[in-house]
Design a protein around this motif. Structure first.
Motif, PDB file in Angstrom:
ATOM      1  N   GLY A  57       0.261   3.723  -9.250  1.00  0.00           N
ATOM      2  CA  GLY A  57      -0.354   3.672  -7.937  1.00  0.00           C
ATOM      3  C   GLY A  57      -1.514   4.627  -7.831  1.00  0.00           C
ATOM      4  O   GLY A  57      -2.253   4.852  -8.806  1.00  0.00           O
ATOM      5  N   ALA A  60       4.826   4.043  -7.599  1.00  0.00           N
ATOM      6  CA  ALA A  60       5.813   3.052  -8.022  1.00  0.00           C
ATOM      7  C   ALA A  60       7.004   3.704  -8.679  1.00  0.00           C
ATOM      8  O   ALA A  60       8.126   3.180  -8.634  1.00  0.00           O
ATOM      9  N   ARG A 101       1.185   2.323 -14.593  1.00  0.00           N
ATOM     10  CA  ARG A 101       0.485   1.929 -13.364  1.00  0.00           C
ATOM     11  C   ARG A 101       1.342   2.352 -12.175  1.00  0.00           C
ATOM     12  O   ARG A 101       2.110   1.586 -11.622  1.00  0.00           O
ATOM     13  N   TYR A 113      -2.821  -2.053  -6.496  1.00  0.00           N
ATOM     14  CA  TYR A 113      -4.253  -2.035  -6.245  1.00  0.00           C
ATOM     15  C   TYR A 113      -4.953  -1.213  -7.328  1.00  0.00           C
ATOM     16  O   TYR A 113      -4.334  -0.367  -7.981  1.00  0.00           O
ATOM     17  N   TYR A 163      -7.723   1.629  -8.031  1.00  0.00           N
ATOM     18  CA  TYR A 163      -8.396   2.721  -7.326  1.00  0.00           C
ATOM     19  C   TYR A 163      -9.584   3.273  -8.094  1.00  0.00           C
ATOM     20  O   TYR A 163     -10.119   4.330  -7.737  1.00  0.00           O
ATOM     21  N   ASP A 185       2.137   2.076  -3.524  1.00  0.00           N
ATOM     22  CA  ASP A 185       1.096   2.725  -4.311  1.00  0.00           C
ATOM     23  C   ASP A 185       0.838   4.155  -3.842  1.00  0.00           C
ATOM     24  O   ASP A 185       0.598   5.053  -4.651  1.00  0.00           O
ATOM     25  N   SER A 242      -4.236   3.220 -10.684  1.00  0.00           N
ATOM     26  CA  SER A 242      -3.978   1.792 -10.495  1.00  0.00           C
ATOM     27  C   SER A 242      -2.496   1.577 -10.270  1.00  0.00           C
ATOM     28  O   SER A 242      -1.658   2.336 -10.759  1.00  0.00           O
ATOM     29  N   GLY A 243      -2.212   0.551  -9.539  1.00  0.00           N
ATOM     30  CA  GLY A 243      -0.837   0.160  -9.277  1.00  0.00           C
ATOM     31  C   GLY A 243      -0.875  -1.310  -8.895  1.00  0.00           C
ATOM     32  O   GLY A 243      -1.320  -2.142  -9.673  1.00  0.00           O
ATOM     33  N   GLU A 287       0.840  -1.203   0.000  1.00  0.00           N
ATOM     34  CA  GLU A 287       0.000   0.000   0.000  1.00  0.00           C
ATOM     35  C   GLU A 287       0.873   1.250   0.000  1.00  0.00           C
ATOM     36  O   GLU A 287       0.564   2.243  -0.679  1.00  0.00           O
TER      37      GLU A 287
END
Length: 336
Positions: free
Chosen positions: A291, A256, A289, A299, A301, A252, A296-297, A249
């Motif tokens: 974060g 990244a 990606r 996870y 979002y 992100d 998005s990463g 977490e």
């Protein structure tokens, strides 16, 4: 606090009456369960009496320590301790024959594990869930010793077993998913937070913490900082942040790309092998990606209220600051 004696209770046994077995016994007894702490080693009467006294003394001292710190009423110590039955080797067969959930915690050698599971296989019910608590041997290796490997997995407890909530459930390719789910549920029922991983060396926590501890030792050896300064930095910087945010977490949340660039700089200035970014970060950078900032990463979002999430992270962090006694109120008067 503790659960009442009348609660439904699986029949639990810990094989191996050493530190880990005692810790597991405390955890289940604290949650209201009766536990058999089984010693498989043949001992003289005097040796057995010494072991009993030592184990009972440690269990009661551990519980008394928690009570002294205000975790529960000290009057409950004898009640909780009495839920643990110490079982001698010659009575092991009877104790094991009634087990629904078993934890093997004998010394960390393959030979010791093999010998223990010969006894366990011979006396445990066919539908019992069997686990090892090994911290160093792969679950796939021990599964070879188990009569019904589909009912076997590893459950790695973090010391002290009766305090730390996380337990790491390491399954192997033949573990029945229903068995894994049942084991996870049983851990949750006694207040644990189970995390699941495959047959990987070091599980999750030991694999991560070994890197951090080795790097701290290197920094002392290099003269980069003293032990005291490193501990202050980890307790109130690194540790405080990772208590509020999980490691992934955290990647992100910051991005990244930040980790990717930091890894590049550290691999050039400190050690290329230790700090080289893994391929997954290269792929995430190429895909954009990054974060939270990109949606998005590790996870996703999408559809998430980012403002509310950032406020929640801040609230978690402030909670840790208050817990550490480091939060200061604003100064009401102008200085100078």
């Amino acid at each position: 606090m503790t659960a009442p004696d009348s609660m439904p209770s699986p029949r639990v046994a810990a094989v191996g009456a050493g530190r880990m077995g005692r810790g597991i016994a405390i955890a289940f007894a604290y949650a209201g369960h009766r536990v058999s702490l089984v010693d498989l080693r043949e001992r003289s009467d005097d040796a057995w009496q010494r072991l009993q006294a030592e184990a009972r003394g440690e269990i009661e001292a551990s519980l008394a320590g928690l009570a002294a710190l205000g975790m529960f009423d000290a009057d409950l110590v004898p009640t909780i301790s009495a839920r643990v039955e110490l079982v001698r080797a010659d009575a092991a067969a009877k104790a094991l024959s009634a087990v629904e959930l078993l934890f093997e915690g004998v010394p960390e050698t393959l030979e010791a594990k093999r010998e223990a599971f010969e006894v366990i296989n011979a006396h445990c019910p066919e539908d019992a869930i069997l686990t090892s608590t090994t911290s160093s041997i792969l679950v796939t290796q021990i599964a070879e010793f188990v009569h019904r490997p589909e009912r076997f997995l590893n459950i790695h407890w973090l010391n002290p077993a009766y305090v730390i909530p996380v337990v790491e459930l390491s399954h192997h390719p033949r573990t029945d998913p229903a068995v894994l789910a049942r084991a996870k549920a049983l851990m949750e029922e006694i207040g644990k937070l189970p995390v699941v991983c495959g047959p990987t060396p070091g599980y999750i926590v030991p694999r991560l913490q070994a890197l951090v501890m080795n790097e701290a030792a290197r920094m002392i050896e290099e003269g980069a900082a003293t032990a005291e300064e490193i501990d202050k930095a980890t307790r109130y910087g690194l540790g405080l942040r990772f208590a509020a945010l999980g490691v992934v977490e955290f990647i992100d949340f910051g991005g990244a790309d930040i980790l990717h660039h930091a890894s590049r700089e550290m691999s050039a200035s400190v050690d290329a092998a230790r700090y080289q970014a893994p391929p997954i970060l290269d792929r995430m950078m190429a895909q954009g990606r990054l974060g939270l900032k990109s949606g998005s990463g590790f996870y996703d979002y999408a559809g998430r209220d980012v403002g509310a999430y950032r406020a929640d992270v801040l609230l978690r962090t402030l909670g840790m600051l208050r817990h550490a006694g480091l939060w200061r109120a604003p100064v009401s008067t102008t200085v100078g």
